[in-house]
Design a protein around this motif. Sequence first.
Motif: not given
Length: 481
Positions: A289-301
């Motif tokens: 992978a060139t880039l890894v995206i961690i997207p939005g979340s409704k429950s971060t923890r």
Amino acid sequence: MPALMIQGTGSNVGKSMLVAGLCRAARLRGLTVLPFKPQNMSNNAAVTEDGGEIGRAQALQALACGVAPHTDMNPVLLKPESEVGAQVVVQGKRLTTTRAAEYATLKPQLMGAVLDSFHRLKARADLVIVEGAGSPAEVNLRQGDIANMGFARAADVPVVLAGDIDRGGVIAQIIGTQAILDPADAAMVQGFLINKFRGDPRLFDDGYAFIAARTGWRGFGVLPWFPDAARLPAEDALDLARTSGGGPIRIACLALSRIANFDDLDPLKQEAGVTVDMVLPGQPIPGDATLVIIPGSKSTRGDLAFLRAQGWDIDLAAHRRRGGRIMGICGGYQMLGRSVADPMGIEGPAGETPGLGFLDVDTVMTADKRLTRSSATHCASGLQVSGYEIHIGRTDGPDCARPFALLEGRAEGATSADGRVTGSYLHGLFTDDAFRQAFLADLGAAPSALTYAAGVETTLDTLAAHLESHLDVAALLALAR
């Protein structure tokens, strides 16, 4: 003013797409048309012109109508935060967080807000096209219902029932729904249509006639599969394709358990030089992978724990050691820091969770939610970035001195000292063609002529033509009262 409601035999049968297509078809006929969904459940939300939030599908339907999205278009939005609980948003603002069992007692209190929003829309339009939620066949949820037949009867809106032939059993879907509906509810149904047919629709002539004869309902047509649906923003996580595109620039996105606003990826998926991989639970992050995206979340923890349970924290560390890049958006940005603290228990049990430590920042959850459309200047390229913010929490730390963008004169986001890890609260940033091209060029992608917004508009026109070719749209619109 008249209205028509599209209900379905189940979730994900294509109601949202049908309503979007009908909205564009009605607009092309010269009507002022508006979309409405009494109750939606989705973590993919859009920020409205009046400073609230609604389901992403209603924002797309508003686009199909040629109007700005408004909170009245989706007065009740449920945003799941856990397996048993959800945040309840009423007319664009958070009301409470409740467990599923408790929501049953809250529902009847929300009908007033639903009807208020609906009547305001009717006063603005020649026609309102309403989308149901789930299925009216869920008769165990009928008491206090505001999403399907409860709303249809309260507002006196005629219903057309859509069945999904692609999942199989469409004859039983429609006939079975009629069989278990209360007679007064069944009387609201004026007809049916078949969605997602693959192959020659004439092969279903006998089945279509059987449904009409058995139910006594009028058929409004058989709609073939619409292959361009993937070019429109999806709302349901079930619609997330595992792999999109086939270009040399490989972008991996983590399919978090409470993934939110994943339509951020849609413009990237349409780039010819890019491959977007959704990394599903139990799968490793691709090593190339060139880039890894961690997207939005409704429950971060909660999703930090989920991420670690998949071993993705180990994969991310290896990816960075190899020189790979990481980007976090909204909740993903919060996860990249040293810690995420929730002292008031806003998203779940109060406490603090160690972050991934790729950015020198810390996040504290706050009761206030930031809901705004934003225009910023990307620091690295100097280009304008248009998007929206929809988050709780405040993020601060040394890496914020290297912001991702400048927003209204203030620093937004953070960048690591080596420039390989970035975080931002801005959603929708990849819809800007110039910024997206510059961002991908920095990853090594070749220039592209993709104009994303124009492509969505063209697809909506194509969808309307598709419905006009295969359904009796004139008869459907004539049902409205």
